[in-house]
Write an enzyme that holds these catalytic residues in place. Structure first.
Site, PDB file in Angstrom:
ATOM      1  CB  CYS A   1     -97.372 -38.636  19.469  1.00 19.42           C
ATOM      2  SG  CYS A   1     -98.106 -39.165  17.975  1.00 19.42           S
TER       3      CYS A   1
ATOM      4  NE  ARG B   1    -102.177 -38.367  17.193  1.00 16.60           N
ATOM      5  CZ  ARG B   1    -102.339 -39.651  17.496  1.00 16.60           C
ATOM      6  NH1 ARG B   1    -101.300 -40.395  17.745  1.00 16.60           N
ATOM      7  NH2 ARG B   1    -103.546 -40.177  17.554  1.00 16.60           N
TER       8      ARG B   1
ATOM      9  NE  ARG C   1     -99.483 -47.786  21.861  1.00 18.69           N
ATOM     10  CZ  ARG C   1     -99.650 -46.638  21.215  1.00 18.69           C
ATOM     11  NH1 ARG C   1     -98.627 -46.075  20.624  1.00 18.69           N
ATOM     12  NH2 ARG C   1    -100.825 -46.069  21.160  1.00 18.69           N
TER      13      ARG C   1
ATOM     14  CE  LYS D   1    -104.516 -49.035  18.376  1.00 11.88           C
ATOM     15  NZ  LYS D   1    -104.560 -47.577  18.621  1.00 11.88           N
ATOM     16  CG  ASN D   2    -107.811 -46.852  17.025  1.00 14.66           C
ATOM     17  OD1 ASN D   2    -107.157 -47.046  18.049  1.00 14.66           O
ATOM     18  ND2 ASN D   2    -107.255 -46.423  15.898  1.00 14.66           N
TER      19      ASN D   2
ATOM     20  CG  ASP E   1    -104.663 -45.505  11.795  1.00 12.05           C
ATOM     21  OD1 ASP E   1    -103.766 -44.649  11.917  1.00 12.05           O
ATOM     22  OD2 ASP E   1    -105.625 -45.601  12.585  1.00 12.05           O
TER      23      ASP E   1
HETATM   24  N1  EPU Z   1    -106.384 -32.310  15.517  1.00 13.63           N
HETATM   25  C1  EPU Z   1    -106.236 -31.026  15.968  1.00 13.63           C
HETATM   26  N2  EPU Z   1    -106.833 -30.682  17.153  1.00 13.63           N
HETATM   27  C2  EPU Z   1    -107.561 -31.557  17.892  1.00 13.63           C
HETATM   28  C3  EPU Z   1    -107.695 -32.884  17.423  1.00 13.63           C
HETATM   29  C4  EPU Z   1    -107.104 -33.230  16.225  1.00 13.63           C
HETATM   30  O1  EPU Z   1    -105.585 -30.185  15.337  1.00 13.63           O
HETATM   31  O2  EPU Z   1    -108.082 -31.180  18.959  1.00 13.63           O
HETATM   32  C5  EPU Z   1    -105.754 -32.721  14.230  1.00 13.63           C
HETATM   33  C6  EPU Z   1    -104.649 -33.763  14.427  1.00 13.63           C
HETATM   34  O3  EPU Z   1    -103.419 -33.174  14.778  1.00 13.63           O
HETATM   35  C7  EPU Z   1    -104.625 -34.453  13.084  1.00 13.63           C
HETATM   36  C8  EPU Z   1    -106.100 -34.412  12.662  1.00 13.63           C
HETATM   37  O4  EPU Z   1    -106.712 -33.405  13.459  1.00 13.63           O
HETATM   38  O5  EPU Z   1    -103.864 -33.730  12.181  1.00 13.63           O
HETATM   39  C9  EPU Z   1    -106.859 -35.705  12.831  1.00 13.63           C
HETATM   40  O6  EPU Z   1    -106.565 -36.280  14.090  1.00 13.63           O
HETATM   41  P1  EPU Z   1    -107.647 -37.104  14.942  1.00 13.63           P
HETATM   42  O7  EPU Z   1    -108.069 -36.265  16.099  1.00 13.63           O
HETATM   43  O8  EPU Z   1    -108.706 -37.619  14.038  1.00 13.63           O
HETATM   44  O9  EPU Z   1    -106.761 -38.304  15.469  1.00 13.63           O
HETATM   45  P2  EPU Z   1    -106.971 -39.060  16.842  1.00 13.63           P
HETATM   46  O10 EPU Z   1    -108.400 -39.036  17.185  1.00 13.63           O
HETATM   47  O11 EPU Z   1    -105.998 -38.562  17.835  1.00 13.63           O
HETATM   48  C10 EPU Z   1    -107.475 -41.426  15.877  1.00 13.63           C
HETATM   49  C11 EPU Z   1    -106.862 -42.805  15.975  1.00 13.63           C
HETATM   50  C12 EPU Z   1    -105.550 -42.824  15.215  1.00 13.63           C
HETATM   51  C13 EPU Z   1    -105.836 -42.471  13.757  1.00 13.63           C
HETATM   52  C14 EPU Z   1    -106.536 -41.109  13.677  1.00 13.63           C
HETATM   53  C15 EPU Z   1    -106.943 -40.704  12.273  1.00 13.63           C
HETATM   54  C16 EPU Z   1    -107.690 -43.590  18.113  1.00 13.63           C
HETATM   55  C17 EPU Z   1    -107.401 -43.970  19.513  1.00 13.63           C
HETATM   56  N3  EPU Z   1    -106.665 -43.137  17.388  1.00 13.63           N
HETATM   57  O12 EPU Z   1    -106.542 -40.527  16.453  1.00 13.63           O
HETATM   58  O13 EPU Z   1    -105.051 -44.158  15.282  1.00 13.63           O
HETATM   59  O14 EPU Z   1    -104.648 -42.433  13.021  1.00 13.63           O
HETATM   60  O15 EPU Z   1    -107.714 -41.118  14.500  1.00 13.63           O
HETATM   61  O16 EPU Z   1    -107.801 -41.651  11.725  1.00 13.63           O
HETATM   62  O17 EPU Z   1    -108.806 -43.743  17.639  1.00 13.63           O
HETATM   63  C18 EPU Z   1    -103.411 -45.852  15.344  1.00 13.63           C
HETATM   64  O18 EPU Z   1    -104.286 -46.662  15.660  1.00 13.63           O
HETATM   65  O19 EPU Z   1    -102.254 -46.210  14.981  1.00 13.63           O
HETATM   66  C19 EPU Z   1    -103.706 -44.422  15.354  1.00 13.63           C
HETATM   67  C20 EPU Z   1    -102.750 -43.483  15.384  1.00 13.63           C
END
Ligand code: EPU
Length: 420
Positions: free
Chosen positions: A117, A122, A399, A22-23, A307
């Site tokens: 969320c 996030r 999802r 998915k990701n 995850d």
């Molecule tokens: N963060 C910030 N600012 C930003 C972006 C991130 O402060 O602009 C913080 C977040 O709040 C968090 C940390 O950085 O504390 C890491 O978040 P990240 O941005 O890596 O998460 P994401 O990209 O939103 C993806 C996956 C998630 C997975 C995380 C961590 C996708 C679509 N989603 O989320 O997957 O948990 O990386 O590996 O790729 C899931 O599949 O259940 C899921 C939540």
């Protein structure tokens, strides 16, 4: 709302075919917005999040041709609307992934700000700052991110304060069509970022260093069509391995990859699993034994993935010994533990640390899923519990897990879906 009813206490044994990730699929679908020609994406999982992304792209005017195996041909040359509306973004935060490609290819984008969320606040500040560093004018107004650039984005040095997966993906995609060189520092090394980079390279992008914390992108004027197959889902793989380990069973996963999930396989070995791997398969055998409790700390790849934290909490809840789990990525990712307490688990939570004392067994109870991975962990808890567990709000599970009840039934689980 549909519910799952699981009668626990059955040892799982058999084979499971793993779906596309998915990701990885979500950013790869967004990346098709960068091409001037049709792109075909294969091995997409049948999941609600994928349908949402396809619907978002369709509404923007992208022409989609979907075949019966869910290979999709996407043609972004027919784009009309450069907007990701609130009603779709609120159901799937990953919609933010269209931001970078739209600004890079079409010079403007309007994407609803994702709200809070269930697992943490996030924010998307790093996505915005990265695009600003590349010369985009980005304003946040009326709940929308509005980004514009005159001409092409400019290559830049983008340093991320915190490792962000979708932040890295957004800037990586944007940089492929920028003028000059972009260097992303403290980039995410997740296998999904690598899969996206490989797809972009197949579309003609000039990228190196993906899979390390420094990614270098030399912008090109155009990207072309290609046909690309999404990598197997390492989190789905880990979830089935953990479920089977918790029941003391034996399983062979097919269509998967062991090389992208070393931290999880190592922890399962520590829990007492006998693991064998091949090119596209993983076999786990507990030889009928109860798992041993493991300690773990979540962190960006290649460390233990957030995850998989919830699924390991469920295994620890019935393991031999005490396991300490520390969550360092999201501030509110222990919601599943409150539900497990209702099933008789012994868990002490202090901030981002949970001390889980393994019980001989859990008891079935009505429980509620709060997010995708939390629901997977409740399924595992239910599989090892005595009696029946009803899991409510399982739209979360749909999802991210393709045909979960069919796949578990093939392993011998007593699980059924009832319409709510
Ligand atoms: N963060 C910030 N600012 C930003 C972006 C991130 O402060 O602009 C913080 C977040 O709040 C968090 C940390 O950085 O504390 C890491 O978040 P990240 O941005 O890596 O998460 P994401 O990209 O939103 C993806 C996956 C998630 C997975 C995380 C961590 C996708 C679509 N989603 O989320 O997957 O948990 O990386 O590996 O790729 C899931 O599949 O259940 C899921 C939540």
């Amino acid at each position: 709302m549909d519910k799952l009813i699981i009668s626990g206490g059955v040892q799982l044994n058999g084979e499971v075919r793993i779906s596309g990730a998915k990701n990885a699929a979500l950013p790869i679908l967004a990346a098709t917005l960068l091409a001037d020609e049709p792109v075909t994406i294969r091995n997409l999982p049948h999941l609600n999040d994928i349908t949402t992304m396809l619907e978002l792209l369709r509404r923007m005017g992208v022409e989609l041709v979907i075949d019966e195996k869910l290979s999709v041909e996407l043609d972004a040359s027919t784009i009309k609307e450069l907007c990701a509306p609130y009603e779709l973004v609120k159901t799937m935060r990953a919609s933010i992934l269209v931001l970078g490609p739209m600004v890079a290819h079409f010079g403007e984008a309007e994407v609803s700000l994702p709200g809070g969320c269930a697992i943490g606040s996030r924010p998307v500040n790093f996505h915005i700052q990265g695009l600003q560093a590349m010369g985009a004018d980005v304003q946040v107004e009326g709940g929308y991110i509005r980004a514009k650039v005159n001409g092409r984005l400019k290559g830049a040095r983008v340093f991320f304060d915190v490792v962000t997966v979708t932040g890295t993906e957004n800037i990586l995609m944007a940089a492929t069509l920028a003028e000059g060189q972009t260097v992303i520092e403290n980039a995410a090394r997740e296998p999904e970022v690598v899969d996206l980079a490989e797809c972009l390279i197949a579309m003609g992008a000039d990228i190196s260093g993906h899979g390390t914390d420094t990614i270098v992108i030399n912008g090109v004027e155009k990207l072309h069509g290609c046909s690309y197959s999404v990598q197997p889902d390492r989190i789905e793989s880990g979830t089935y391995l953990t479920a089977v380990a918790a029941t003391g069973g034996k399983v062979k996963l097919k269509n998967t990859r062991a090389d992208i999930m070393e931290a999880v396989l190592q922890k399962l070995t520590e829990a007492g699993a006998d693991i064998k791997t091949g090119d596209d398969w993983i076999e786990l055998d507990m030889h009928g034994k109860r798992p041993k409790a493991v300690n773990l700390t979540t962190a960006p790849h290649p460390a233990f993935p957030t995850d998989m934290q919830a699924q390991f909490s469920a295994m620890n809840a019935i393991a031999d010994g005490v396991g300490i789990i520390k969550e360092t990525i999201f501030e509110n990712r222990f919601m599943h533990m409150q539900e497990m307490l209702r099933m008789g688990a012994d868990i002490d939570i202090d901030g981002n640390t949970a001390v889980i004392k393994g019980m001989d067994t859990l008891q079935g109870a009505p429980v509620m899923a709060t997010d995708l991975r939390a629901s997977a962990s409740l399924v595992i808890a239910a599989l090892v519990a005595q009696g029946d567990t009803t899991i409510d709000r399982i739209y979360h599970i749909d999802r991210g897990y393709e045909c979960i009840e069919e796949k578990l039934q093939l392993l011998g689980a007593r699980i059924k879906r009832v319409p709510g």
